[in-house]
Design a protein around this motif. Sequence first.
Motif, PDB file in Angstrom:
ATOM      1  N   SER A 208      -2.245  -2.757  13.211  1.00 31.27           N
ATOM      2  CA  SER A 208      -1.586  -4.188  12.539  1.00 31.27           C
ATOM      3  C   SER A 208      -0.536  -4.273  13.783  1.00 31.27           C
ATOM      4  O   SER A 208      -0.271  -3.417  14.717  1.00 31.27           O
ATOM      5  CB  SER A 208      -0.943  -3.601  11.377  1.00 31.27           C
ATOM      6  N   GLU A 209       0.229  -5.635  13.531  1.00 35.75           N
ATOM      7  CA  GLU A 209       1.055  -6.227  14.307  1.00 35.75           C
ATOM      8  C   GLU A 209       2.390  -5.059  14.377  1.00 35.75           C
ATOM      9  O   GLU A 209       2.737  -4.425  15.420  1.00 35.75           O
ATOM     10  CB  GLU A 209       1.600  -7.338  13.978  1.00 35.75           C
ATOM     11  N   GLU A 234      -9.146 -12.916  20.238  1.00 37.38           N
ATOM     12  CA  GLU A 234      -8.083 -12.286  19.328  1.00 37.38           C
ATOM     13  C   GLU A 234      -7.514 -11.070  19.506  1.00 37.38           C
ATOM     14  O   GLU A 234      -6.230 -10.892  19.158  1.00 37.38           O
ATOM     15  CB  GLU A 234      -8.653 -12.279  17.695  1.00 37.38           C
ATOM     16  N   ARG A 238      -3.390 -10.680  20.344  1.00 35.74           N
ATOM     17  CA  ARG A 238      -2.595  -9.854  19.537  1.00 35.74           C
ATOM     18  C   ARG A 238      -1.696  -9.036  20.454  1.00 35.74           C
ATOM     19  O   ARG A 238      -0.559  -8.746  20.334  1.00 35.74           O
ATOM     20  CB  ARG A 238      -3.190  -9.400  18.568  1.00 35.74           C
ATOM     21  N   CYS A 239      -2.206  -8.357  21.155  1.00 37.41           N
ATOM     22  CA  CYS A 239      -1.704  -7.180  21.995  1.00 37.41           C
ATOM     23  C   CYS A 239      -0.802  -7.752  22.897  1.00 37.41           C
ATOM     24  O   CYS A 239       0.267  -7.272  23.047  1.00 37.41           O
ATOM     25  CB  CYS A 239      -2.688  -6.456  23.049  1.00 37.41           C
ATOM     26  N   GLN A 241       0.924 -10.599  22.623  1.00 39.03           N
ATOM     27  CA  GLN A 241       2.150 -11.130  21.933  1.00 39.03           C
ATOM     28  C   GLN A 241       2.948 -10.096  21.349  1.00 39.03           C
ATOM     29  O   GLN A 241       3.970 -10.213  21.037  1.00 39.03           O
ATOM     30  CB  GLN A 241       1.534 -12.133  20.851  1.00 39.03           C
TER      31      GLN A 241
END
Length: 411
Positions: A208-209, A234, A238-239, A241
Amino acid sequence: MSQILFANGRLFDGLGSELLEDRHVLVEGERIKEVSDRPISADGAEVVDLAGRTLMPGLIDAHFHAFAADPDFAKMEAMPRSLLAQHARKLLEAALLRGFTTVRDAGGADYGLALAIKAGLIKGPRLFYSGRALTQTGGHADFRALEDHSAFCFCGQGSRIFGVIADGVPAVRQAAREELRRGATQIKIMASGGVASPSDPIWNLQYSEEEIRAIVWEAASWRTYVMAHAYTPEAISRCVQFGVRSIEHANLIDEPTAALCAAEGAYVVPTLVTYDALHRFGSELGLPAVSQDKLKDVREAGLTSLEILKAAGVKMGFGTDLLGDMQVHQAQEFEIRAEVLSPAEVLRAATSVNAALMNAEGELGVVAPGAQADLIVVDGDLLADLSLLQHQGARIPVIMKAGAFAKRELV
């Protein structure tokens, strides 16, 4: 302090796009003292006449697996650690003789291997190690068979060699802190599905974030960074960011995600040779059928990913990710990349770019005063023929690490 003078050579300094003719390099102790386009006067120095051969920085592999004795990770997890250590010694020593004076281990290697190299017990490359990769339950470093219903609690983490299963923010913080306590030079996480693991499809998103940001914070608190296994746009975005510095593989990356990597200053480390080797030899060397089935999509997208990354201006490192006996193909990564990139771009990735990625800019990956004397001599013009790095170092007559000869066939 001993001095060694490399005279009359062509120089690839790790930074430029061409060979510099008639260069002379003086090594004093473990470091480069002087680089000149004129003969260097150094009384008492031992002279190595290059006679026009190419002198360049030692190569750096930023995605290596020292403990990877077999393509089947589940089988390796069951091996005695003492046996794996002997496989590691063999793989590391072979890598050094191919001209790789530094490797960044992407899961498995530990302080024991690093100490053995420093003590000379293993005549291998300088080792930057991640310790065990962090994975969620069912993630890319969870190698339990699908029929294995045994519970796994964090208190049992010591039984795992390549990865540690940690779920939730408190658990990933503790896992990261444990690897950092053991001297890990960076933290590795699994952020998408992968080929070698049995239960996760390639498109699966992992962690998760909150978990990723917690791991990134822990690494930053030790003034280091996180590297993440990630294939899909994706997973990669995510990573990046969430603060991850180094994206591993990235075969399925698209243009917007590459632009994000460039804007955020993230590095991407493609590892194309491992997919080629797994495709050609994986079955006979024991790659499980479930992994063979997942290989096709990422293998076929590899060269396209290089084109996308180059167009976006992403900082591309050099890695191989080869397993077991397939590590003999380590240098083939150069020629695969040369289908898309120029020879100088490929060589910079394996020298100065990788050094900067590993927080060793100016220390490794360059031929410049003050840098570590990690040097190799190549018999020929590398910018015209990258295949000179093939054949297990047969065309590399001199390999020097920290000012000491690991191989010397010139007098």
